[in-house]
Design a protein around this motif. Structure first.
Motif, PDB file in Angstrom:
ATOM      1  N   VAL A 183      -3.803 -30.466   6.039  1.00 55.72           N
ATOM      2  CA  VAL A 183      -4.690 -30.856   6.871  1.00 55.72           C
ATOM      3  C   VAL A 183      -4.464 -30.827   8.297  1.00 55.72           C
ATOM      4  O   VAL A 183      -4.841 -30.625   9.315  1.00 55.72           O
ATOM      5  N   MET A 184      -2.991 -31.460   8.351  1.00 58.43           N
ATOM      6  CA  MET A 184      -2.521 -31.651   9.900  1.00 58.43           C
ATOM      7  C   MET A 184      -2.268 -30.321  10.689  1.00 58.43           C
ATOM      8  O   MET A 184      -1.637 -29.580  10.081  1.00 58.43           O
ATOM      9  N   CYS A 185      -2.437 -30.225  11.785  1.00 59.69           N
ATOM     10  CA  CYS A 185      -3.518 -31.073  12.569  1.00 59.69           C
ATOM     11  C   CYS A 185      -4.829 -30.340  13.130  1.00 59.69           C
ATOM     12  O   CYS A 185      -4.331 -29.403  13.861  1.00 59.69           O
ATOM     13  N   PRO A 186      -5.833 -30.468  12.518  1.00 62.73           N
ATOM     14  CA  PRO A 186      -6.944 -29.522  13.090  1.00 62.73           C
ATOM     15  C   PRO A 186      -7.375 -29.464  14.506  1.00 62.73           C
ATOM     16  O   PRO A 186      -7.758 -28.415  14.971  1.00 62.73           O
ATOM     17  N   THR A 187      -6.821 -30.467  15.256  1.00 62.09           N
ATOM     18  CA  THR A 187      -7.429 -30.333  16.665  1.00 62.09           C
ATOM     19  C   THR A 187      -6.276 -29.297  17.437  1.00 62.09           C
ATOM     20  O   THR A 187      -6.609 -28.592  18.264  1.00 62.09           O
ATOM     21  N   TYR A 188      -5.044 -29.323  16.846  1.00 57.21           N
ATOM     22  CA  TYR A 188      -4.079 -28.270  17.470  1.00 57.21           C
ATOM     23  C   TYR A 188      -4.717 -26.877  17.202  1.00 57.21           C
ATOM     24  O   TYR A 188      -4.563 -25.746  17.855  1.00 57.21           O
ATOM     25  N   THR A 240      -1.424 -32.070  19.440  1.00 58.56           N
ATOM     26  CA  THR A 240      -0.796 -32.142  18.093  1.00 58.56           C
ATOM     27  C   THR A 240      -0.379 -33.621  17.859  1.00 58.56           C
ATOM     28  O   THR A 240      -0.507 -34.452  18.774  1.00 58.56           O
ATOM     29  N   THR A 241      -0.145 -33.919  16.625  1.00 52.30           N
ATOM     30  CA  THR A 241       0.388 -35.292  16.370  1.00 52.30           C
ATOM     31  C   THR A 241       1.483 -35.495  17.072  1.00 52.30           C
ATOM     32  O   THR A 241       1.826 -36.579  17.767  1.00 52.30           O
ATOM     33  N   ARG A 242       2.461 -34.542  17.219  1.00 48.17           N
ATOM     34  CA  ARG A 242       3.694 -35.027  18.175  1.00 48.17           C
ATOM     35  C   ARG A 242       3.400 -35.144  19.561  1.00 48.17           C
ATOM     36  O   ARG A 242       4.005 -36.017  20.171  1.00 48.17           O
ATOM     37  N   GLY A 243       2.266 -34.430  20.261  1.00 48.67           N
ATOM     38  CA  GLY A 243       2.130 -34.675  21.553  1.00 48.67           C
ATOM     39  C   GLY A 243       1.487 -36.165  21.492  1.00 48.67           C
ATOM     40  O   GLY A 243       1.761 -36.898  22.630  1.00 48.67           O
ATOM     41  N   ARG A 244       0.663 -36.523  20.834  1.00 52.16           N
ATOM     42  CA  ARG A 244      -0.009 -38.044  20.751  1.00 52.16           C
ATOM     43  C   ARG A 244       1.212 -39.057  20.520  1.00 52.16           C
ATOM     44  O   ARG A 244       1.222 -39.897  21.340  1.00 52.16           O
ATOM     45  N   ALA A 245       1.955 -38.765  19.399  1.00 50.32           N
ATOM     46  CA  ALA A 245       2.991 -39.715  19.393  1.00 50.32           C
ATOM     47  C   ALA A 245       4.118 -39.759  20.632  1.00 50.32           C
ATOM     48  O   ALA A 245       4.280 -40.944  21.172  1.00 50.32           O
ATOM     49  N   LEU A 286      -9.274 -37.353  21.314  1.00 52.52           N
ATOM     50  CA  LEU A 286      -9.213 -35.849  20.847  1.00 52.52           C
ATOM     51  C   LEU A 286      -8.792 -35.836  19.257  1.00 52.52           C
ATOM     52  O   LEU A 286      -8.821 -35.167  18.364  1.00 52.52           O
ATOM     53  N   CYS A 287      -8.021 -36.962  18.763  1.00 54.84           N
ATOM     54  CA  CYS A 287      -7.582 -37.014  17.503  1.00 54.84           C
ATOM     55  C   CYS A 287      -8.760 -37.354  16.536  1.00 54.84           C
ATOM     56  O   CYS A 287      -9.564 -38.530  16.993  1.00 54.84           O
ATOM     57  N   VAL A 288      -9.080 -36.833  15.827  1.00 52.28           N
ATOM     58  CA  VAL A 288     -10.361 -37.027  14.865  1.00 52.28           C
ATOM     59  C   VAL A 288     -10.092 -37.898  13.884  1.00 52.28           C
ATOM     60  O   VAL A 288     -11.071 -38.070  12.942  1.00 52.28           O
ATOM     61  N   GLY A 289      -8.912 -38.398  13.767  1.00 54.41           N
ATOM     62  CA  GLY A 289      -8.634 -39.439  12.719  1.00 54.41           C
ATOM     63  C   GLY A 289      -8.641 -38.855  11.309  1.00 54.41           C
ATOM     64  O   GLY A 289      -9.057 -39.800  10.257  1.00 54.41           O
ATOM     65  N   CYS A 290      -8.275 -37.997  11.233  1.00 53.84           N
ATOM     66  CA  CYS A 290      -8.750 -37.311   9.731  1.00 53.84           C
ATOM     67  C   CYS A 290      -7.580 -37.682   8.765  1.00 53.84           C
ATOM     68  O   CYS A 290      -7.528 -37.434   7.472  1.00 53.84           O
ATOM     69  N   LYS A 291      -6.449 -38.467   9.231  1.00 55.62           N
ATOM     70  CA  LYS A 291      -5.441 -38.903   8.554  1.00 55.62           C
ATOM     71  C   LYS A 291      -4.576 -37.741   8.130  1.00 55.62           C
ATOM     72  O   LYS A 291      -3.720 -38.052   7.104  1.00 55.62           O
ATOM     73  N   GLY A 292      -4.620 -36.487   8.239  1.00 58.55           N
ATOM     74  CA  GLY A 292      -3.742 -35.314   7.908  1.00 58.55           C
ATOM     75  C   GLY A 292      -2.404 -35.516   8.101  1.00 58.55           C
ATOM     76  O   GLY A 292      -1.592 -35.641   7.036  1.00 58.55           O
ATOM     77  N   CYS A 293      -2.152 -36.239   9.269  1.00 57.10           N
ATOM     78  CA  CYS A 293      -0.709 -36.639   9.360  1.00 57.10           C
ATOM     79  C   CYS A 293       0.102 -37.397   8.575  1.00 57.10           C
ATOM     80  O   CYS A 293       1.227 -37.545   8.530  1.00 57.10           O
ATOM     81  N   LYS A 294      -0.839 -38.507   8.422  1.00 59.65           N
ATOM     82  CA  LYS A 294      -0.375 -39.438   7.158  1.00 59.65           C
ATOM     83  C   LYS A 294       0.512 -38.761   5.980  1.00 59.65           C
ATOM     84  O   LYS A 294       1.349 -39.394   5.590  1.00 59.65           O
ATOM     85  N   ASP A 309       1.361 -41.727  10.939  1.00 63.73           N
ATOM     86  CA  ASP A 309      -0.275 -41.984  10.624  1.00 63.73           C
ATOM     87  C   ASP A 309      -0.795 -42.108  12.158  1.00 63.73           C
ATOM     88  O   ASP A 309      -1.041 -43.471  12.349  1.00 63.73           O
ATOM     89  N   MET A 310      -1.363 -41.148  12.533  1.00 59.66           N
ATOM     90  CA  MET A 310      -1.984 -41.302  13.815  1.00 59.66           C
ATOM     91  C   MET A 310      -3.357 -42.087  14.063  1.00 59.66           C
ATOM     92  O   MET A 310      -3.708 -42.830  14.972  1.00 59.66           O
ATOM     93  N   ALA A 311      -4.120 -41.637  12.642  1.00 63.31           N
ATOM     94  CA  ALA A 311      -5.410 -42.319  12.803  1.00 63.31           C
ATOM     95  C   ALA A 311      -5.395 -43.780  12.602  1.00 63.31           C
ATOM     96  O   ALA A 311      -5.869 -44.518  13.343  1.00 63.31           O
ATOM     97  N   LYS A 312      -4.089 -44.395  12.075  1.00 62.55           N
ATOM     98  CA  LYS A 312      -3.883 -45.757  11.948  1.00 62.55           C
ATOM     99  C   LYS A 312      -3.513 -46.142  13.704  1.00 62.55           C
ATOM    100  O   LYS A 312      -3.994 -47.462  14.127  1.00 62.55           O
TER     101      LYS A 312
HETATM  102  S1  SF4 Z   1      -5.181 -38.057  12.386  1.00 60.13           S
HETATM  103 FE1  SF4 Z   1      -5.427 -37.022  14.440  1.00 60.13          FE
HETATM  104  S2  SF4 Z   1      -3.348 -36.774  14.868  1.00 60.13           S
HETATM  105 FE2  SF4 Z   1      -3.407 -36.764  12.652  1.00 60.13          FE
HETATM  106  S3  SF4 Z   1      -3.796 -34.758  11.846  1.00 60.13           S
HETATM  107 FE3  SF4 Z   1      -5.710 -35.846  12.019  1.00 60.13          FE
HETATM  108  S4  SF4 Z   1      -6.490 -35.251  14.227  1.00 60.13           S
HETATM  109 FE4  SF4 Z   1      -4.142 -34.708  14.097  1.00 60.13          FE
END
Ligand code: SF4
Ligand SMILES: Cc1cc2nc3c(=O)[nH]c(=O)nc-3n(C[C@H](O)[C@H](O)[C@H](O)COP(=O)(O)OP(=O)(O)OC[C@H]3O[C@@H](n4cnc5c(N)ncnc54)[C@H](O)[C@@H]3O)c2cc1C
Ligand code: SF4
Length: 1011
Positions: free
Chosen positions: A620-625, A634-639, A667-675, A683-686
């Motif tokens: 799943v990670m990371c749909p926006t990238y 990317t999750t890396r960019g946000r972190a 722009l993070c869609v909160g999909c939890k893919g990174c978790k 866990d960027m959504a959190k």
């Molecule tokens: S929660 Fe956000 S950072 Fe994590 S994979 Fe989804 S879009 Fe990317």
């Protein structure tokens, strides 16, 4: 000849639409670049932060970044940089571990957004021509059609570029069989530091071609003559100092630039010199690489030993067999895997008393099928090694794997080592700095014994895992680099280990290159004479030391080779650290429970920059990238941005700025893919929910956020007023007004409200159809907002199916919303209220034997996961444990086995919900659908791009559509006749395709199959 785009990626969102002011120091340079470059030019502070780190322990802010679209862009950037005396740093995925992709004050050339194509594949000649930003797995996916592959296979190949691999001279688990990148780099197109292009290839020494080059008396001529002289004048030292190893990637490749070609001619090929040069000699704009045939089948055997040294002693013996890989794991890796939720299943077959294991691989090219077929041939080969290692040797057990599935499990375990180690809580971490030192395999056992002494002397320990067959040991000593003591130990361990490596005829780096971690020690490995040759080489290619200075080679002072300044002077692996003794981070007061993650800041710092969130092909990670190809997405960019804020790199208040909110968080869609997909579980959504909560508290929130966060109330009202409430948006011009006033995208279909809610329908049919006392089980079907007010059909189908399994079903009317909508907008106070109400009401019912089932996956996961971060105590634990997605409930209890099905002959394309994928609950629906009689093609899809309210928001509509397009393409490619998806948002995204309607929920398909 064939030429194609490899990954099918065509969605593109180029503009973030934000004002990105240049850092004043570089604004003149940036302005000139913008005049001459057609690609993106980013010289703002956020970009500097985003590119200040890579997969290493280092951090240094560049001047800015250019994302070139053409070779001309590259030339212009290099020439302008030279005019402004600004160093240049080419970069692929930035997954390097030695710090060679970060550079203070450099202009970074990031090729991954625009220059990432396959230029040409010549299957007959087994050659591929690629642009510098092409990801290796994308090349291999295309090559698979021809039965070919690019042989070096770094573990990071799902995001690492072929050319980044050339920059580092990368390789992977199969180096025993194939060697390293320099063997496959045939020709290059390079832009030299003076802006000149050069085409490097095999040139026969003293041939007409050679003489023509050197007689031209120009820059290129000087390169050829100097390199030849350096090799010929230092041949004895080269023979003496370069180790005889399959992998040796420290320093420059002087030992490989002149060689005898297949026709027995002595040739010079400067391409070999650019391999492993880490971007210090020029910028590669096109590479021609040779390919190998791809073995069709493989087999694995894992030999267990009670002693690590015995396993290491067995390595040279293993190499006497026709194997394609010999890999090592130790008991620390097994222990961590057993303790990890995600990896425990892979460690299950490993005996408890295994102190280490050697994993051997065979392929069908080395072990061809005999009369009895391939499997029998593999079994014979494994039989031979079993006899040697188990019957007569020190191994006490063997695990054999012949199927793809069994082999994948063993590889998963082997590759789990880094994520498991990096996920360790607390500040001491297993850091990479001597993590790929390499010695001849026959010296491994003795080397490791002495290595352990070094670790003991420094009061630390390490786990061992390795490409043992090539003598490369991945050892990461556990240190605290936030303390001076840890930093000094790192230096001193490197010093001691490099001594050891020399004593054992090895190389400081057998895989990851020099970078900031190891360049300092190269003089020790190569001695004065070759070190001087390296400096001459560097100065000849790059007289002003502008290309990635300080890597591979350094200068002693301004008076040494190169310019009269301090560029490229000195090297010390304690400088430019990402952490360091002065590093401090704020621990914000959090509303959510971050205890399991060691705190908010620890969760942010868990990002080690490995770049896995840049992969685009699976998970799943990371749909926006995937849709934007922007590092900030990317999750890396946000972190990295969050870490900058909590560590004072930027003022903490910046978090509340419009730009940070919009670019980093919204722009993070909160999909939890990174978790689940990030190897260390960032866990960027959190994190986003927590920061958004703080932001609302500090700065208030928009009307639109309030509407979306309270969508349950508005939906209830909409349902009460239906059908009138559905007419409003259809009035001409109404959507435009909604977009202008509320920011709700005018082109997005809005859900319609149903007057008869699921609850009302359930009451109108007289409530439960199966009396409690006659039923086999009791299920409360949670009336989530979307199902209840807008899409009751899946809810009705769920009731019908559960009742068909003799389950007493009730649809309660007195629960609070799950809180999912409020959570995704960061209204955590409201989430807490909802969670408390629901837990209080449901805990006694759970005690009374009720389970809670959800039609909407995101609401199920809210109960299963987020509630545990909101509330403490037994009640929430038990409610959470009793919560299921409806198909999960059926699959887990094999409820469907009670039902008689007669499914139509139909193939379904199944798109799972990202929240369920992140919590590993996505497979259940496929199981039930198949048992109901359908053929199912489950997509390896990411988020659909709707993500609750995200796809409705005007400024996110384009990105949402671009993410959706990736899913639509997958659906197109699937053999399924009907697509089905459990998420209401996913169904409306899929329904927004031209000429399509919202597809069914899988439970509706199960209901259709009822007999
Ligand atoms: S929660 Fe956000 S950072 Fe994590 S994979 Fe989804 S879009 Fe990317
Ligand atoms: C978890 C993990 C596992 C890894 N496993 C392996 C492994 O198994 N084997 C292995 O070899 N490595 C491994 N690596 C290290 C790294 O991923 C590889 O070396 C990879 O090949 C680098 O590719 P990249 O696209 O990220 O290149 P980058 O890191 O971006 O760049 C690598 C080097 O190449 C230079 N470079 C990039 N583009 C150009 C260009 N156009 N012209 C000139 N120079 C250029 C850069 O300046 C840099 O010095 C691993 C890293 C991580 C984080
Ligand atoms: S967020 Fe995770 S996957 Fe991405 S770079 Fe950081 S650690 Fe790696």
């Amino acid at each position: 000849m064939a030429s194609s785009r490899s990954d099918g990626w065509d969605a593109s969102v180029t503009s973030l639409g934000m004002d990105r002011p240049d850092v004043p120091e570089y604004s003149a340079f940036a302005d000139q670049l913008r005049e001459q470059v057609s690609g993106d030019v980013q010289f703002d502070e956020y970009t500097q932060i985003l590119y200040a780190t890579d997969g290493s322990i280092y951090q240094a802010r560049p001047a800015g970044v250019v994302l070139p679209k053409s070779v001309d862009d590259v030339k212009a950037t290099i020439s302008l940089a030279a005019e402004h005396d600004i160093p240049v740093l080419p970069r692929g995925a930035g997954s390097s571990l030695g710090g060679q992709t970060v550079g203070r004050g450099c202009v970074v050339l990031d090729f991954t957004k625009y220059m990432d194509d396959i230029v040409e594949i010549s299957p007959d000649e087994k050659l591929a021509k690629v642009q510098p930003g092409l990801v290796q797995d994308h090349l291999d996916a295309t090559l698979a059609e021809y039965g070919l592959k690019f042989a070096p296979d770094p573990a990071s190949s799902n995001r690492a570029t072929v050319v980044g691999g050339i920059g580092n001279n990368s390789t992977g688990a199969h180096s025993v069989r194939y060697g390293i990148s320099d063997a496959y780099t045939e020709e290059l197109q390079v832009i030299l530091p003076n802006g000149d292009p050069i085409h490097t290839r095999e040139v026969v020494l003293d041939s007409e071609e050679y003489n023509e080059i050197v007689e031209a008396d120009d820059f290129e001529a000087n390169l050829y003559t100097t390199v030849r002289e350096l090799v010929e004048n230092n041949q004895d030292e080269i023979d003496d100092k370069y180790p005889s190893l399959k992998r040796s990637v420290s320093g420059y490749n002087l030992q490989k630039v002149i060689y005898e070609n297949e026709d027995g001619e002595e040739v010079i090929n400067l391409s070999k010199l650019f391999v492993g040069a880490e971007g210090t000699l020029g910028v590669i704009v096109e590479a021609t690489v040779s390919l190998v045939t791809k073995p069709e089948e493989t087999a694995l055997a894992l030999y267990c030993f009670t002693d690590l040294i015995d396993a290491l002693k067995a390595v040279p013996e293993a190499l006497e067999y026709p194997v394609s890989a010999v890999e090592l794991m130790d008991d620390e890796v097994f222990r961590l895997a057993r303790e990890s939720e995600g990896y425990a299943k892979f460690a299950e077959p490993i005996p408890e008393d295994a102190a280490a294991a050697l994993m051997l691989e065979w392929d069908n090219e080395l072990i061809p099928a005999g009369e009895d077929g391939q499997r029998a041939a593999f079994e014979d080969a494994v039989g031979d090694t079993n006899a040697h290692f188990v019957d007569e040797g020190d191994a006490f057990d063997v695990i054999e794997a012949y199927t793809d599935e069994d082999q994948a499990k063993l590889w998963k375990l082997r590759k789990a080592a880094i994520p498991l180690l990096m996920g360790l809580q607390g500040d001491p971490k297993p850091y990479p700095f001597i993590e790929d030192a390499t010695v001849p395999p026959e010296e491994l056992a003795e080397y490791v014994q002495k290595f352990e002494d070094v670790l003991e002397d420094h009061g630390t320990s390490a786990a061992y895992f390795a490409h043992a067959g090539s003598g490369t040991l991945h050892i990461r000593p556990i240190l605290n680099l936030k303390e001076d003591e840890g930093i000094q130990k790192m230096h001193s361990i490197t010093d001691d280990v490099t001594d050891l490596v020399i004593e054992h005829h090895g190389a400081f780096s057998g895989e990851h290159g020099d970078g900031m971690a190891r360049t300092e020690f190269n003089p020790k490995m190569y001695g004065d004479q070759l070190w001087e040759a390296f400096k001459v080489l560097k100065t000849t290619f790059d007289p002003n030391w502008l290309m990635n200075p300080g890597n591979v080679v350094y200068r002693d002072g301004p008076e040494d080779h190169g310019p009269d300044n301090d560029r490229g002077v000195g090297a010390d692996n304690r400088e430019n650290l990402r952490y360091g003794a002065a590093y401090q981070s704020i621990e914000p007061t959090a509303e959510l429970d971050f205890e399991d993650e060691g705190g908010f800041s620890h969760l942010v710092e868990l990002c080690n920059g490995c770049g896995t969130c840049r992969q685009t092909d699976s998970d799943v990670m990371c749909p926006t990238y995937r849709a934007s190809k922007e590092e900030i997405q990317t999750t890396r960019g946000r972190a990295n941005m969050l870490r900058a804020a909590i560590s004072g790199e930027i003022p903490y208040e910046e978090i509340h700025s419009d730009r940070f909110q919009k670019e980093v968080l919204d722009l993070c869609v909160g999909c939890k893919g990174c978790k689940s997909d990030c190897p260390t579980g960032v866990d960027m959504a959190k994190l986003k929910a927590e920061v958004k909560h703080e932001h609302h508290r500090e700065e208030g929130s928009s009307l639109r956020s309030k509407i979306f966060g309270n969508i349950d109330k508005y939906s209830a009202l909409g349902s009460k007023l239906a059908p009138i409430s559905n007419i409003g948006p259809k009035v001409p011009g109404a959507r435009l007004v909604m977009e202008k006033t509320l920011g709700i995208a005018r082109d997005r279909q809005l859900p319609t409200f149903k007057r008869q809610t699921l609850e009302k329908w359930f009451d109108s049919r007289g409530g439960p159809a199966i009396p409690e006392e006659e039923a086999d089980a009791k299920v409360l079907l949670f009336p989530d907002t979307f199902t209840n007010y807008s899409y009751p059909e899946p809810g009705k189908a769920a009731v019908e199916v559960l009742e068909a399994a003799n389950i007493h079903v009730d649809v309660p009317g007195d629960l609070a919303p799950s809180g999912r909508a409020a959570f995704s907008m960061g209204y955590l106070d409201s989430v807490r209220e909802h969670a408390e109400t629901n837990v209080e009401k449901l805990a006694p019912m759970v005690d009374d034997g009720w389970s809670i089932a959800f039609v909407e996956p995101s609401d199920a996961v809210m109960f299963q996961d987020e509630y545990l971060d909101m509330l403490d105590g037994e009640d929430v634990q038990k409610v959470s444990a009793a919560a299921y997605g409806v198909l999960e409930y059926m699959d887990a209890g094999r409820v469907d086995e009670e039902i008689s099905f007669d499914a139509p002959a139909e193939t379904l394309t199944y798109h799972g919900h990202c929240n369920q994928k992140a919590t590993n609950k996505d497979h259940h629906a496929v199981g039930v659908l198949r048992r109901a009689g359908y053929s199912v093609d489950p997509l390896d899809s990411s988020c659909c791009g709707m993500a609750g309210s995200f796809g409705y928001e005007a400024e996110h509509y384009e990105l949402s559509k671009a993410i959706g397009q990736i899913l639509f393409d997958q659906v197109e490619e699937s053999d399924g006749e009907t697509v089905t998806a459990p998420g209401a948002s996913c169904r409306s995204q899929l329904g927004d395709r031209p000429g399509e309607e919202n597809p069914p929920h899988p439970i509706e398909k199960v209901a259709d199959a009822l007999n």
